[in-house]
Scaffold this motif. Sequence first.
Motif, PDB file in Angstrom:
ATOM      1  N   SER A 135      -7.063  -1.015   7.541  1.00  0.00           N
ATOM      2  CA  SER A 135      -6.475  -2.195   6.908  1.00  0.00           C
ATOM      3  C   SER A 135      -6.954  -3.458   7.605  1.00  0.00           C
ATOM      4  CB  SER A 135      -4.943  -2.129   6.953  1.00  0.00           C
ATOM      5  OG  SER A 135      -4.465  -2.243   8.276  1.00  0.00           O
ATOM      6  N   PHE A 136      -7.004  -4.541   6.860  1.00  0.00           N
ATOM      7  CA  PHE A 136      -7.269  -5.864   7.426  1.00  0.00           C
ATOM      8  C   PHE A 136      -6.393  -6.877   6.699  1.00  0.00           C
ATOM      9  CE2 PHE A 136     -10.535  -5.030   4.199  1.00  0.00           C
ATOM     10  CZ  PHE A 136     -10.405  -6.121   3.364  1.00  0.00           C
ATOM     11  N   VAL A 137      -6.213  -8.033   7.338  1.00  0.00           N
ATOM     12  CA  VAL A 137      -5.212  -9.005   6.872  1.00  0.00           C
ATOM     13  C   VAL A 137      -5.863 -10.356   6.651  1.00  0.00           C
ATOM     14  CG1 VAL A 137      -3.046 -10.184   7.451  1.00  0.00           C
ATOM     15  CG2 VAL A 137      -3.375  -7.801   8.101  1.00  0.00           C
ATOM     16  N   PHE A 138      -5.499 -10.983   5.529  1.00  0.00           N
ATOM     17  CA  PHE A 138      -5.755 -12.406   5.310  1.00  0.00           C
ATOM     18  C   PHE A 138      -4.465 -13.139   5.677  1.00  0.00           C
ATOM     19  CE2 PHE A 138      -8.562 -10.243   2.280  1.00  0.00           C
ATOM     20  CZ  PHE A 138      -9.781 -10.799   2.629  1.00  0.00           C
ATOM     21  N   LYS A 166       2.314 -15.491   1.409  1.00  0.00           N
ATOM     22  CA  LYS A 166       1.881 -16.032   2.692  1.00  0.00           C
ATOM     23  C   LYS A 166       0.734 -15.236   3.295  1.00  0.00           C
ATOM     24  CE  LYS A 166       4.585 -19.555   3.082  1.00  0.00           C
ATOM     25  NZ  LYS A 166       4.016 -20.923   3.106  1.00  0.00           N
ATOM     26  N   GLN A 167       0.762 -13.936   3.162  1.00  0.00           N
ATOM     27  CA  GLN A 167      -0.280 -13.081   3.718  1.00  0.00           C
ATOM     28  C   GLN A 167      -0.583 -11.952   2.739  1.00  0.00           C
ATOM     29  OE1 GLN A 167       0.690 -11.573   7.594  1.00  0.00           O
ATOM     30  NE2 GLN A 167       0.916 -13.593   8.516  1.00  0.00           N
ATOM     31  N   VAL A 168      -1.765 -11.393   2.866  1.00  0.00           N
ATOM     32  CA  VAL A 168      -2.160 -10.233   2.076  1.00  0.00           C
ATOM     33  C   VAL A 168      -2.836  -9.243   3.012  1.00  0.00           C
ATOM     34  CG1 VAL A 168      -3.618  -9.340   0.226  1.00  0.00           C
ATOM     35  CG2 VAL A 168      -2.424 -11.512  -0.082  1.00  0.00           C
ATOM     36  N   ARG A 169      -2.319  -8.037   3.050  1.00  0.00           N
ATOM     37  CA  ARG A 169      -2.929  -6.957   3.829  1.00  0.00           C
ATOM     38  C   ARG A 169      -3.587  -5.974   2.859  1.00  0.00           C
ATOM     39  NH1 ARG A 169      -2.624  -4.592   8.824  1.00  0.00           N
ATOM     40  NH2 ARG A 169      -1.057  -6.120   9.482  1.00  0.00           N
ATOM     41  N   VAL A 170      -4.867  -5.758   3.026  1.00  0.00           N
ATOM     42  CA  VAL A 170      -5.613  -4.812   2.200  1.00  0.00           C
ATOM     43  C   VAL A 170      -5.670  -3.481   2.942  1.00  0.00           C
ATOM     44  CG1 VAL A 170      -7.813  -4.330   1.065  1.00  0.00           C
ATOM     45  CG2 VAL A 170      -6.960  -6.681   1.186  1.00  0.00           C
ATOM     46  N   VAL A 171      -5.189  -2.420   2.287  1.00  0.00           N
ATOM     47  CA  VAL A 171      -5.064  -1.105   2.910  1.00  0.00           C
ATOM     48  C   VAL A 171      -5.903  -0.100   2.128  1.00  0.00           C
ATOM     49  CG1 VAL A 171      -3.466   0.685   3.681  1.00  0.00           C
ATOM     50  CG2 VAL A 171      -2.717  -1.695   3.604  1.00  0.00           C
ATOM     51  N   PHE A 172      -6.659   0.699   2.856  1.00  0.00           N
ATOM     52  CA  PHE A 172      -7.465   1.759   2.247  1.00  0.00           C
ATOM     53  C   PHE A 172      -6.806   3.104   2.526  1.00  0.00           C
ATOM     54  CE2 PHE A 172     -11.182   4.748   2.633  1.00  0.00           C
ATOM     55  CZ  PHE A 172     -11.375   4.863   1.271  1.00  0.00           C
ATOM     56  N   SER A 214      -6.276   7.384   0.952  1.00  0.00           N
ATOM     57  CA  SER A 214      -7.043   8.424   0.266  1.00  0.00           C
ATOM     58  C   SER A 214      -6.922   8.300  -1.246  1.00  0.00           C
ATOM     59  CB  SER A 214      -6.561   9.805   0.705  1.00  0.00           C
ATOM     60  OG  SER A 214      -5.192   9.977   0.371  1.00  0.00           O
ATOM     61  N   SER A 215      -5.816   7.732  -1.735  1.00  0.00           N
ATOM     62  CA  SER A 215      -5.617   7.570  -3.172  1.00  0.00           C
ATOM     63  C   SER A 215      -6.246   6.296  -3.716  1.00  0.00           C
ATOM     64  CB  SER A 215      -4.117   7.574  -3.494  1.00  0.00           C
ATOM     65  OG  SER A 215      -3.444   6.549  -2.782  1.00  0.00           O
ATOM     66  N   GLY A 216      -6.741   5.409  -2.869  1.00  0.00           N
ATOM     67  CA  GLY A 216      -7.385   4.183  -3.345  1.00  0.00           C
ATOM     68  C   GLY A 216      -7.050   2.996  -2.467  1.00  0.00           C
ATOM     69  N   TRP A 217      -7.271   1.797  -3.022  1.00  0.00           N
ATOM     70  CA  TRP A 217      -7.043   0.546  -2.308  1.00  0.00           C
ATOM     71  C   TRP A 217      -5.718  -0.069  -2.743  1.00  0.00           C
ATOM     72  CZ3 TRP A 217     -10.298  -1.301   1.473  1.00  0.00           C
ATOM     73  CH2 TRP A 217     -11.543  -0.682   1.570  1.00  0.00           C
ATOM     74  N   TYR A 218      -5.031  -0.691  -1.765  1.00  0.00           N
ATOM     75  CA  TYR A 218      -3.736  -1.317  -2.028  1.00  0.00           C
ATOM     76  C   TYR A 218      -3.713  -2.698  -1.375  1.00  0.00           C
ATOM     77  CZ  TYR A 218      -2.117   3.316  -3.447  1.00  0.00           C
ATOM     78  OH  TYR A 218      -1.964   4.524  -4.077  1.00  0.00           O
ATOM     79  N   ALA A 219      -2.970  -3.602  -2.017  1.00  0.00           N
ATOM     80  CA  ALA A 219      -2.758  -4.946  -1.475  1.00  0.00           C
ATOM     81  C   ALA A 219      -1.271  -5.118  -1.204  1.00  0.00           C
ATOM     82  CB  ALA A 219      -3.258  -6.007  -2.448  1.00  0.00           C
ATOM     83  N   GLN A 220      -0.926  -5.328   0.058  1.00  0.00           N
ATOM     84  CA  GLN A 220       0.462  -5.569   0.445  1.00  0.00           C
ATOM     85  C   GLN A 220       0.675  -7.066   0.555  1.00  0.00           C
ATOM     86  OE1 GLN A 220       1.145  -3.310   4.021  1.00  0.00           O
ATOM     87  NE2 GLN A 220       1.174  -1.353   2.940  1.00  0.00           N
TER      88      GLN A 220
END
Length: 415
Positions: free
Chosen positions: A126-129, A165-171, A173-179
């Motif tokens: 995961s990485f965060v904006f 305020k923030q977006v965390r992109v998570v990878f 096994s089922s795909g990509w998600y944006a928290q």
Amino acid sequence: MLNLTYSYRIYPGLDQEAKMLGWLEQCRRVYNYALAERKDWINSRKCLVNACSIRQEYIIPADTPYPDYYKQQKALTKAKELIRQLKAVHSQVLQDALKRLDQSFKFMQHRGFGFPRFKKSGQYRSFVFPQFKSNPVKGFEIKLPKIGTVPINLHRPIPEGFEVKQVRVVFKSSGWYAQLILQADVSVPEPMPDGDPIGIDLGLEKFLAVSTGELVERPRFFVDLQSKLRWLQRKLRNKKKNSANYRKIQAKIRALHEHIHNVRREFHFLTAHKLCDMAGMIFAEDLNLLITSRGMLAKHCLDAAWGSFLEILKWVCWKRGVFFAKVDPNRTSQICPQCGSHTGKKELSERVHHCPECGYITDRDVAAAQVVAQRGLVAVGQTVILPVEDGCHRTPIKQETSRAILGSPRSTRFG
């Protein structure tokens, strides 16, 4: 200030997915390099003057300062001018990797153990904006810096008055998600103790016992699928490392772990909501989960995930306006909830509570949950008057607070 986190599925294109996977790899390298820098500095200060190693020593001057977050962040700015791969990644995303490492060191210092480990290939997911000037979500698309517009499954709308305020992109096994981390300038009061109280007792024979007499079976989330996991890991061992078949089996193992996590989390949320349907106050034991995760039954305790359930229950209670509190867990199974006398220590095989003083008989876990409910009422300042015996029947005395101590059966049942 109120913060919420909403998770949505996103569908990046092939070029966008390749770029995000490259970002994850660069964040992993920055994390590992910063960790190695801190680890070398710490190890260079451990060697005694009269016990130096005859093989190797760290050549770090004595006046070199500790490489904390701010020094490493400054060094990262210079490194981006020399390394082309780092320059392609968003600057705040790389800074968040250093911040994550710094938080790991602070957490280790707080609890006294757990030195941060290096991230292997594929373990950084995961990485965060950390900030946005405007709302990045437009319709059913989200705009991510340096990545572009990505389709998003907005299965529930963003609440009014909240800003992204923030977006965390998570990878996964089922795909990509944006928290999406949402923030609103509102103040929500904490729920006050009011309504019918219940106590809960967590265990392994039954996942949960309620003071009203309800018993919830414990699903074996991990144990039931352990044989399949063992079979996949055995196949992985026989494959050539980093081959195509090796990566396929790795993906299956990750998918199985994610499935176990999702099923367990859904069960916890459903159970928490059913408890909130039953009462206005919920009391639980303040367990030392660190001890339970190290004993003979550690695998089963971790499979039940009591700590995760209590955190989810606390959140659901706050969201639904139900008061939640933890009480002292000592000797809850040794006290009779009917008369308050000590019945002595029970063996694990003894599943029935039988008081020799008043003759009260009930399930052992239900009796412990009733004691938890009584302690919770005392903790919030309620007057607790124990029921008395009238022949073979229990006749509760009218309570000053007009609330049941042990709870009463409700229409809501655990299926």
